[in-house]
Design a protein around this motif. Sequence first.
Motif, PDB file in Angstrom:
ATOM      1  N   GLU A  25       0.853  -1.173   0.000  1.00 45.03           N
ATOM      2  CA  GLU A  25       0.000   0.000   0.000  1.00 45.03           C
ATOM      3  C   GLU A  25       0.893   1.229   0.000  1.00 45.03           C
ATOM      4  O   GLU A  25       2.003   1.215   0.527  1.00 45.03           O
ATOM      5  CB  GLU A  25      -0.893   0.006   1.245  1.00 45.03           C
ATOM      6  CG  GLU A  25      -1.902  -1.146   1.274  1.00 45.03           C
ATOM      7  CD  GLU A  25      -2.765  -1.100   2.526  1.00 45.03           C
ATOM      8  OE1 GLU A  25      -3.689  -1.915   2.621  1.00 45.03           O
ATOM      9  OE2 GLU A  25      -2.499  -0.260   3.401  1.00 45.03           O
ATOM     10  N   THR A  27       0.974   5.481   0.765  1.00 43.88           N
ATOM     11  CA  THR A  27       0.343   6.626   1.415  1.00 43.88           C
ATOM     12  C   THR A  27       1.189   7.857   1.124  1.00 43.88           C
ATOM     13  O   THR A  27       2.416   7.784   1.109  1.00 43.88           O
ATOM     14  CB  THR A  27       0.241   6.395   2.932  1.00 43.88           C
ATOM     15  OG1 THR A  27      -0.372   5.135   3.168  1.00 43.88           O
ATOM     16  CG2 THR A  27      -0.590   7.495   3.586  1.00 43.88           C
ATOM     17  N   ASN A  28       0.507   8.978   0.882  1.00 46.39           N
ATOM     18  CA  ASN A  28       1.198  10.167   0.401  1.00 46.39           C
ATOM     19  C   ASN A  28       1.331  11.235   1.475  1.00 46.39           C
ATOM     20  O   ASN A  28       0.455  11.403   2.317  1.00 46.39           O
ATOM     21  CB  ASN A  28       0.438  10.739  -0.791  1.00 46.39           C
ATOM     22  CG  ASN A  28       0.197   9.681  -1.847  1.00 46.39           C
ATOM     23  OD1 ASN A  28       1.121   9.066  -2.340  1.00 46.39           O
ATOM     24  ND2 ASN A  28      -1.062   9.449  -2.165  1.00 46.39           N
ATOM     25  N   PHE A  29       2.456  11.922   1.402  1.00 42.79           N
ATOM     26  CA  PHE A  29       2.745  12.982   2.363  1.00 42.79           C
ATOM     27  C   PHE A  29       3.330  14.172   1.615  1.00 42.79           C
ATOM     28  O   PHE A  29       4.114  14.015   0.683  1.00 42.79           O
ATOM     29  CB  PHE A  29       3.768  12.513   3.407  1.00 42.79           C
ATOM     30  CG  PHE A  29       3.295  11.378   4.265  1.00 42.79           C
ATOM     31  CD1 PHE A  29       3.428  10.069   3.831  1.00 42.79           C
ATOM     32  CD2 PHE A  29       2.718  11.615   5.505  1.00 42.79           C
ATOM     33  CE1 PHE A  29       2.985   9.009   4.617  1.00 42.79           C
ATOM     34  CE2 PHE A  29       2.276  10.562   6.296  1.00 42.79           C
ATOM     35  CZ  PHE A  29       2.405   9.259   5.855  1.00 42.79           C
ATOM     36  N   ARG A  31       5.625  17.527   2.561  1.00 45.87           N
ATOM     37  CA  ARG A  31       6.444  18.180   3.585  1.00 45.87           C
ATOM     38  C   ARG A  31       6.819  19.579   3.107  1.00 45.87           C
ATOM     39  O   ARG A  31       7.224  19.764   1.966  1.00 45.87           O
ATOM     40  CB  ARG A  31       7.734  17.392   3.825  1.00 45.87           C
ATOM     41  CG  ARG A  31       7.527  16.123   4.592  1.00 45.87           C
ATOM     42  CD  ARG A  31       8.361  16.081   5.835  1.00 45.87           C
ATOM     43  NE  ARG A  31       7.755  15.168   6.778  1.00 45.87           N
ATOM     44  CZ  ARG A  31       8.399  14.215   7.394  1.00 45.87           C
ATOM     45  NH1 ARG A  31       9.703  14.059   7.205  1.00 45.87           N
ATOM     46  NH2 ARG A  31       7.768  13.431   8.233  1.00 45.87           N
ATOM     47  N   GLU A  65       7.854  19.025  -0.689  1.00 45.55           N
ATOM     48  CA  GLU A  65       8.179  17.699  -1.200  1.00 45.55           C
ATOM     49  C   GLU A  65       6.930  16.824  -1.136  1.00 45.55           C
ATOM     50  O   GLU A  65       6.252  16.780  -0.115  1.00 45.55           O
ATOM     51  CB  GLU A  65       9.290  17.039  -0.376  1.00 45.55           C
ATOM     52  CG  GLU A  65      10.601  17.806  -0.388  1.00 45.55           C
ATOM     53  CD  GLU A  65      11.625  17.213   0.575  1.00 45.55           C
ATOM     54  OE1 GLU A  65      11.253  16.318   1.364  1.00 45.55           O
ATOM     55  OE2 GLU A  65      12.791  17.669   0.547  1.00 45.55           O
ATOM     56  N   TRP A  67       5.826  13.006  -1.272  1.00 47.85           N
ATOM     57  CA  TRP A  67       6.346  11.656  -1.143  1.00 47.85           C
ATOM     58  C   TRP A  67       5.194  10.647  -1.121  1.00 47.85           C
ATOM     59  O   TRP A  67       4.097  10.940  -0.657  1.00 47.85           O
ATOM     60  CB  TRP A  67       7.122  11.489   0.170  1.00 47.85           C
ATOM     61  CG  TRP A  67       8.372  12.296   0.269  1.00 47.85           C
ATOM     62  CD1 TRP A  67       8.487  13.590   0.697  1.00 47.85           C
ATOM     63  CD2 TRP A  67       9.701  11.876  -0.048  1.00 47.85           C
ATOM     64  NE1 TRP A  67       9.797  13.997   0.657  1.00 47.85           N
ATOM     65  CE2 TRP A  67      10.561  12.964   0.212  1.00 47.85           C
ATOM     66  CE3 TRP A  67      10.246  10.673  -0.525  1.00 47.85           C
ATOM     67  CZ2 TRP A  67      11.945  12.887   0.004  1.00 47.85           C
ATOM     68  CZ3 TRP A  67      11.614  10.601  -0.724  1.00 47.85           C
ATOM     69  CH2 TRP A  67      12.450  11.693  -0.463  1.00 47.85           C
ATOM     70  N   VAL A  69       4.788   6.676   0.407  1.00 48.11           N
ATOM     71  CA  VAL A  69       5.488   5.717   1.253  1.00 48.11           C
ATOM     72  C   VAL A  69       4.819   4.353   1.104  1.00 48.11           C
ATOM     73  O   VAL A  69       3.605   4.220   1.259  1.00 48.11           O
ATOM     74  CB  VAL A  69       5.446   6.167   2.735  1.00 48.11           C
ATOM     75  CG1 VAL A  69       6.122   5.125   3.626  1.00 48.11           C
ATOM     76  CG2 VAL A  69       6.136   7.516   2.884  1.00 48.11           C
ATOM     77  N   ASN A  71       4.282   0.521   2.350  1.00 43.04           N
ATOM     78  CA  ASN A  71       4.297  -0.031   3.707  1.00 43.04           C
ATOM     79  C   ASN A  71       5.232  -1.229   3.864  1.00 43.04           C
ATOM     80  O   ASN A  71       5.806  -1.439   4.937  1.00 43.04           O
ATOM     81  CB  ASN A  71       2.880  -0.409   4.146  1.00 43.04           C
ATOM     82  CG  ASN A  71       2.293  -1.568   3.337  1.00 43.04           C
ATOM     83  OD1 ASN A  71       2.556  -1.703   2.145  1.00 43.04           O
ATOM     84  ND2 ASN A  71       1.492  -2.389   3.975  1.00 43.04           N
ATOM     85  N   THR A  72       5.394  -2.062   2.796  1.00 47.12           N
ATOM     86  CA  THR A  72       6.276  -3.205   2.943  1.00 47.12           C
ATOM     87  C   THR A  72       6.955  -3.547   1.623  1.00 47.12           C
ATOM     88  O   THR A  72       6.265  -3.687   0.615  1.00 47.12           O
ATOM     89  CB  THR A  72       5.514  -4.426   3.509  1.00 47.12           C
ATOM     90  OG1 THR A  72       6.441  -5.486   3.751  1.00 47.12           O
ATOM     91  CG2 THR A  72       4.424  -4.912   2.582  1.00 47.12           C
ATOM     92  N   PRO A  73       8.269  -3.620   1.595  1.00 47.14           N
ATOM     93  CA  PRO A  73       9.131  -3.125   2.661  1.00 47.14           C
ATOM     94  C   PRO A  73       9.006  -1.607   2.762  1.00 47.14           C
ATOM     95  O   PRO A  73       8.741  -0.929   1.757  1.00 47.14           O
ATOM     96  CB  PRO A  73      10.534  -3.533   2.205  1.00 47.14           C
ATOM     97  CG  PRO A  73      10.442  -3.622   0.732  1.00 47.14           C
ATOM     98  CD  PRO A  73       9.040  -4.109   0.432  1.00 47.14           C
ATOM     99  N   LEU A  74       9.199  -1.091   3.962  1.00 51.05           N
ATOM    100  CA  LEU A  74       8.999   0.345   4.188  1.00 51.05           C
ATOM    101  C   LEU A  74       9.961   1.148   3.313  1.00 51.05           C
ATOM    102  O   LEU A  74      11.172   1.133   3.511  1.00 51.05           O
ATOM    103  CB  LEU A  74       9.243   0.656   5.668  1.00 51.05           C
ATOM    104  CG  LEU A  74       8.892   2.071   6.140  1.00 51.05           C
ATOM    105  CD1 LEU A  74       7.408   2.344   5.965  1.00 51.05           C
ATOM    106  CD2 LEU A  74       9.287   2.241   7.604  1.00 51.05           C
ATOM    107  N   THR A  75       9.395   1.819   2.305  1.00 53.87           N
ATOM    108  CA  THR A  75      10.199   2.513   1.299  1.00 53.87           C
ATOM    109  C   THR A  75       9.479   3.783   0.917  1.00 53.87           C
ATOM    110  O   THR A  75       8.245   3.815   0.865  1.00 53.87           O
ATOM    111  CB  THR A  75      10.384   1.640   0.038  1.00 53.87           C
ATOM    112  OG1 THR A  75      10.721   0.311   0.408  1.00 53.87           O
ATOM    113  CG2 THR A  75      11.463   2.220  -0.871  1.00 53.87           C
ATOM    114  N   SER A  76      10.254   4.813   0.628  1.00 57.35           N
ATOM    115  CA  SER A  76       9.624   6.062   0.201  1.00 57.35           C
ATOM    116  C   SER A  76      10.063   6.402  -1.217  1.00 57.35           C
ATOM    117  O   SER A  76      11.156   6.043  -1.652  1.00 57.35           O
ATOM    118  CB  SER A  76       9.995   7.209   1.143  1.00 57.35           C
ATOM    119  OG  SER A  76      11.387   7.445   1.095  1.00 57.35           O
ATOM    120  N   LEU A  78      10.041   9.785  -3.908  1.00 54.92           N
ATOM    121  CA  LEU A  78       9.775  11.205  -4.113  1.00 54.92           C
ATOM    122  C   LEU A  78       9.016  11.384  -5.422  1.00 54.92           C
ATOM    123  O   LEU A  78       9.512  11.011  -6.477  1.00 54.92           O
ATOM    124  CB  LEU A  78      11.088  11.988  -4.152  1.00 54.92           C
ATOM    125  CG  LEU A  78      10.959  13.500  -4.362  1.00 54.92           C
ATOM    126  CD1 LEU A  78      10.283  14.153  -3.157  1.00 54.92           C
ATOM    127  CD2 LEU A  78      12.328  14.123  -4.614  1.00 54.92           C
TER     128      LEU A  78
END
Lengths: 340, 207
Positions: A25, A27-29, A31, A65, A67, A69, A71-76, A78
Motif C-alpha cells: 500500500e 500513502t502520500n505525504f 512536507r 516535497e 512523497w 510511502v 508499507n512493505t518493505p517500508l520505502t519512500s 519522491l
Amino acid sequence: MKSFPLFTALALLTLAAPVASQGQEYTNFIRQIQYPSGVTRDVSVEQTGEQESPLSIDPGGARFELWTVKNTPLTSYLLDNKYVGAYIPTAYISIQTEDPYPTQPRTRADRPYWATIEVTGLLSGDEDPPASKQVRVTLHAQSYGENGNGDDIDRNDANLIAQGYISGNGSYNLNFTYHYIPSTNSTKARGEERLSVFSLEDYQAPADVITSQYVQIWPVADATITGIAQNGLYKSRMPDVNINLNDLYPDTRVYAQVYQGDAQLGTEGTIVPGSALIINHSVPQDRVLTLSDWDDSFPDDGRWTMEVITVTPFGTERLAHVTFELDRTIEFNGSVTTVE
Amino acid sequence: MNHHRHLVCIVLAMGTLGTVSGPIGISQAAPGEPSSAKKPAMRDVITHEQLMARRQASKEAEPMAKFEKAEGEDPAKINPPQDIISQSEFLSSSGNMTLVPKRAILHIPDRLRDRTVKKDGMKIMTWPSFFAKNRTWITTIEVSRQQAEGILPIDEKRFESMQQTGDVIVATMGGSPISVLPLKIPEDTDEEEEDGAVETGRQQLVN
C-alpha cells in the motif's frame, strides 16, 4: 511574510507512482521545509486538491516535497518537489509526445518529444537579488538498466547532460528529436530524461528545484520467428510457429498476417486467427505468440509470406517476416494392376 | 505509344503498394507542437544502425543550446531531497503507523516508547487518520512559528501539565505535525552576539 498556497493539482498517484503489488500500500505525504531554519511541517493531502499553507514563506523560501510511502518493505518515493520564495521566479514545464497516455509523458527510443518551459517573475532591476533575475535549466538522463522499469532507481544518480541560464520571462519551446539515455543499442534505450528549472543559490537558501518534469523513453520492440524457415518447403500441415516478442511498447496491438507471394511491405494480408494481442500497460511487455492448427489460413498452395505487425501511437510497423513454400497436394505417379 | 502508356501505369502502381523501408517518417511538427498529421503507412521497424545514421546526418542544433550555457556543479546534487523515512519519527499502534517530522514528538513516556519505533509491514496512515484513531494516548500542542524555530520557548507550565497526562506529545501548527528546533539562547551580552542552537533535548523556560 508571504502566505503561499500549496501547489495544486496533486495528482498524487499519477506522478510516477510505483506499481503496487499484492499486500503493498502507498500513502502520500507533503512536507514543507523552511529555509534557512529547516523547520519542517507535514500537510495532509487528499488525492487531488489544494490548500493554503499556514506556514508562510520567508524570504529564504521553502521547499515542498511530495512523497509516497510503501508499507512493505517500508520505502519512500519522491514524486515531486518544488521550491518557492518571496522573490523566486516561478516556472512550469510541459512535455508532449506522440503517445496520448495521460498518466506520464512517454515515448520511444526512436521517437521525438517536445517541451515547453514557461518562466514568470524574473526581475531585472539593478538592486534585485541575483536569484530573482535568473534561473538555471538542466537536462538529465538516466537509464533504467536492462529490463528495468524505473521502480527502484535513485534519481540522484541521473547524468547531467546540459545546463543553461534563463534570464527572461516567457515560453521556451524545445524539440528533442534524439535522446541521451546511455545504451549500446540506441533502439533499446530504456529510461527517462528530465528537464528541471532551478533557482540560483541565495544568501539564505541553496539552489533548489522550482519545477521538474520527465519523460519515460521505452525501447523499440523486436520479434523473432521460430519453427518455420525462410524459403522452407512444407508439404503437410503447417508446423507450430512461435513468435517471440520483446519490449512491446506499453500501448501496442500485435498480430500476424499472411499473404501469397514474396514479402512486400505494406501488403494487407489475412490476420492469422488467434494471433492478435493487445498490450495496454505502463511498462513494456514481452510475449510469446504460438501459431498452431493454422492451416486454414492458407487456402492454396504456393509461396506465402507471414509478417508480424505492431500498431502503436507511432504508427504501423513490421517487426519480422518469413517467406516459405506450401505444397500439400499429393501427386501419385504409377499404375494400378490387379492379379487374380 | 501503347507500350509507353503501359510502362507509366506500372510505375504508378508500384508507388501505391506502400512505403519502401527507408527514412523514418517523423512528423515535421512546429516546435512545441506534436504532430497531428496523418501517420505514414506501414514501415519496417527501425534498426540501431539506421537510427544512428539519421542522428549523425542531422543538422539540428542541440535543444539546450537555446540557453546561455551554464557551468559548474550539477544543481540537482547540491541539495537533493532526503528520504522522508530518514527524516521522520514514527508513531504506531494496532497495525497502523504514521510519520511525523523529526523533532515533532516533544515527549515520550517510557510506557509508550515502543509505539514510537519504526516498523515494517504496518498500514501507513496520514496524520489526521492516525491521530483520530489514537487520541487516547497522543496529545498535540499547537506551537507558533517562532516556537517552532526555537526563538521563543513553549510555556513550561503548560508543557509540564501536558506531560502529567502520560501521553505522547506532538507539536502541531494548524493541526499538522511540525518540527520544533532547540531553543536558541543568546550569547553573553559582553560578547558579540551570534545565533546558536543549544541542545537541550526538550524545551527550557527562558524568563
